[in-house]
Motif scaffolding. Structure first.
Motif: not given
Ligand code: SAM
Ligand code: SF4
Length: 450
Positions: A102-105, A127-130, A149-159, A168-169
């Motif tokens: 079972v994936g993260t989404h 699946r690719e989307f939560t 308490v989770s406030v956001s999931v995933g990350c828009d950066n590209a380190c 995590r998308g």
């Protein structure tokens, strides 16, 4: 369904929190916790993909579970988390005795997947989307006074070293009202400390608009709102990307009494050349400048960091820059990592990998420098008295707890978990302080309706 479950969690706080959700889902179906895999009807391995040894640990753990599955075909083995998202079908090809991947989404569908596995054999949902934000699921919390308490999931950066955006998308923030109502509910149940979680918490809200206006929800506003919830005495957050630690966040920290004087401020490297290769947008001088600003605005703030050693192409000069900046930054503690190539990331194809023995030798030098600095920082606290929230029993029958600055304290005395105490610090060590209780405060009463 009923029986017992066991969850083994690898990795970061995000995974710890997902495991609380998994426990909540299973308990909602009538499962109770087991102590050993042999007692369980469901075993969940909640995995991490950040470094390579996570793969080895997963397949090692699955190897240990095979004889149990052979002896008890009713045992359901579940692989969840980032490695499930990354390895997908490979997991059941390598370990066909795994019932569910079972994936993260897809966490919300876990119970249904276990049911389907009972009827139809191995299942996978990556699946690719939560669709359901993980925090909307029930949770079995590990502590009664503290909550993630989770406030956001995933990350828009590209380190370039990091697999998080792949598993995590892109970032998705949770509406401010949802975060607040969860925190209010937690406070009613006696929680006094919350840690807000996100891969890049301080870009919280970039993907949201405030209902009824064109404005975006901002992390500073979230800190103030959570800090104002009645009963919440400590607010923490992790991890901010240094680049996004804007003035409004610093001001919100300084002006909100409940927000603790601690920041985790991942530096990754002290070399400008390596930072550029890592695609981290700041340089060492800027990073140190931000630290100065934060320290001036939030007196007594403690600072922890993450540092990667042995990034491809790292020269001895680059590494000595990391040592110099580490010394200058005077971190209270550092999580130090040896670079591990992650398939699918940009750095995995970079040339000039650093030989293992060189990485190890640099790593040892960095750890011993940081141990000295941590000890020096902790020694500054000896003789002082600090507020410590008791977490439970520590070593040698002592209590253990944390200061607002997130220092681990072992203290002689008697007090229940969840109590705010005053502790006089008697001795310093690199990773903890020793002290004695000088005053025991009230434990917040839990309202009868909670
Ligand atoms: N979002 C955080 C940030 O921007 O710094 C980092 C989150 S990551 C889960 C935690 C830490 O793992 C990173 O700060 C980095 O130091 C380390 N890490 C990530 N990828 C790594 C890799 N490929 N090899 C070694 N360490 C890694
Ligand atoms: Fe990974 Fe953090 Fe960079 Fe996002 S900001 S890619 S989570 S290291």
């Amino acid at each position: 369904m009923s029986g017992r479950y066991l969850i083994r969690t690898f990795g970061c706080q995000m995974n710890e929190h997902d495991s609380e959700r998994i426990a909540g889902l299973l308990e909602g179906e009538g499962y109770g916790p087991a102590q050993e895999p042999a007692e369980a009807e469901v075993v969940v391995l909640n995995t991490c993909a950040i470094r390579e040894n996570a793969d080895n640990r997963l397949y090692g753990a699955l190897g240990h579970l095979k004889p149990l599955k052979d002896a008890n075909p009713r045992l359901r083995i579940v692989v969840a988390g980032c490695l499930a998202q990354k390895d997908r079908g490979l997991i059941q090809r390598k370990a066909p005795w795994v019932d569910v991947v079972v994936g993260t989404h897809a966490l919300a569908g876990l119970v249904e997947l276990i049911r389907s596995a009972e009827r139809e054999g191995p299942q996978m949902d990556v699946r690719e989307f939560t669709e359901v934000f993980p925090s909307a699921l029930p949770a079995h919390r590990g502590s009664s006074s503290h909550a993630w308490v989770s406030v956001s999931v995933g990350c828009d950066n590209a380190c370039t070293f990091c697999i998080v955006p792949l598993v995590r998308g892109p970032q998705r923030s949770r509406p401010l009202g949802d975060v607040l109502s969860e925190v209010q509910g937690l406070a009613l149940r006696g929680v006094v400390e919350v840690t807000l979680l996100g891969q890049n918490v301080n870009t919280y809200g970039r993907d949201l608009t405030v209902p009824g206006s064109g404005r975006r929800a901002r992390f500073g506003a979230l800190l103030r709102a959570v800090g104002a919830v009645e009963g919440i005495r400590r607010v923490r957050f992790t991890s901010p990307h240094p680049h996004d630690f804007t003035d409004d966040v610093i001001t919100a920290m300084a002006e909100t009494g409940a927000v603790c004087e601690h920041i985790h401020f991942p530096m990754q490297s002290g070399s400008d050349r390596v930072l550029r290769l890592m695609r981290r947008s700041y340089r060492a001088d800027r990073y140190l400048g931000w630290l100065d600003r934060i320290r001036a605005a939030v007196p007594g703030v403690s600072v922890t960091t993450d540092i990667i050693v042995g990034f491809p192409g790292e020269t001895e000069q680059d590494f000595s820059d990391t040592l110099r900046v580490t010394e200058e930054a005077a971190f209270d503690a550092a999580f130090t990592f040896q670079y591990s190539p992650r398939p699918g990331t940009a750095a995995a194809s970079f040339e000039a990998p650093i030989p293992k023995d060189v990485v190890q030798e640099r790593f040892d030098r960095l750890v011993s420098l940081q141990e000295r600095i941590s000890l020096e920082r902790n020694e500054l606290m000896v003789g002082g008295t600090f507020e410590v929230l008791i977490e439970g029993e520590g070593r040698k029958g002592n209590l253990k707890g944390r200061t607002r600055t997130n220092k681990l304290v072992h203290a002689a005395g008697d007090s229940a978990p969840g109590t705010f105490t005053q502790v006089r610090v008697l001795a310093a060590h690199p990773h903890h302080l020793d002290g004695e209780l000088v005053e025991v405060g009230e434990r917040r009463p839990v309202p009868a309706t909670a």
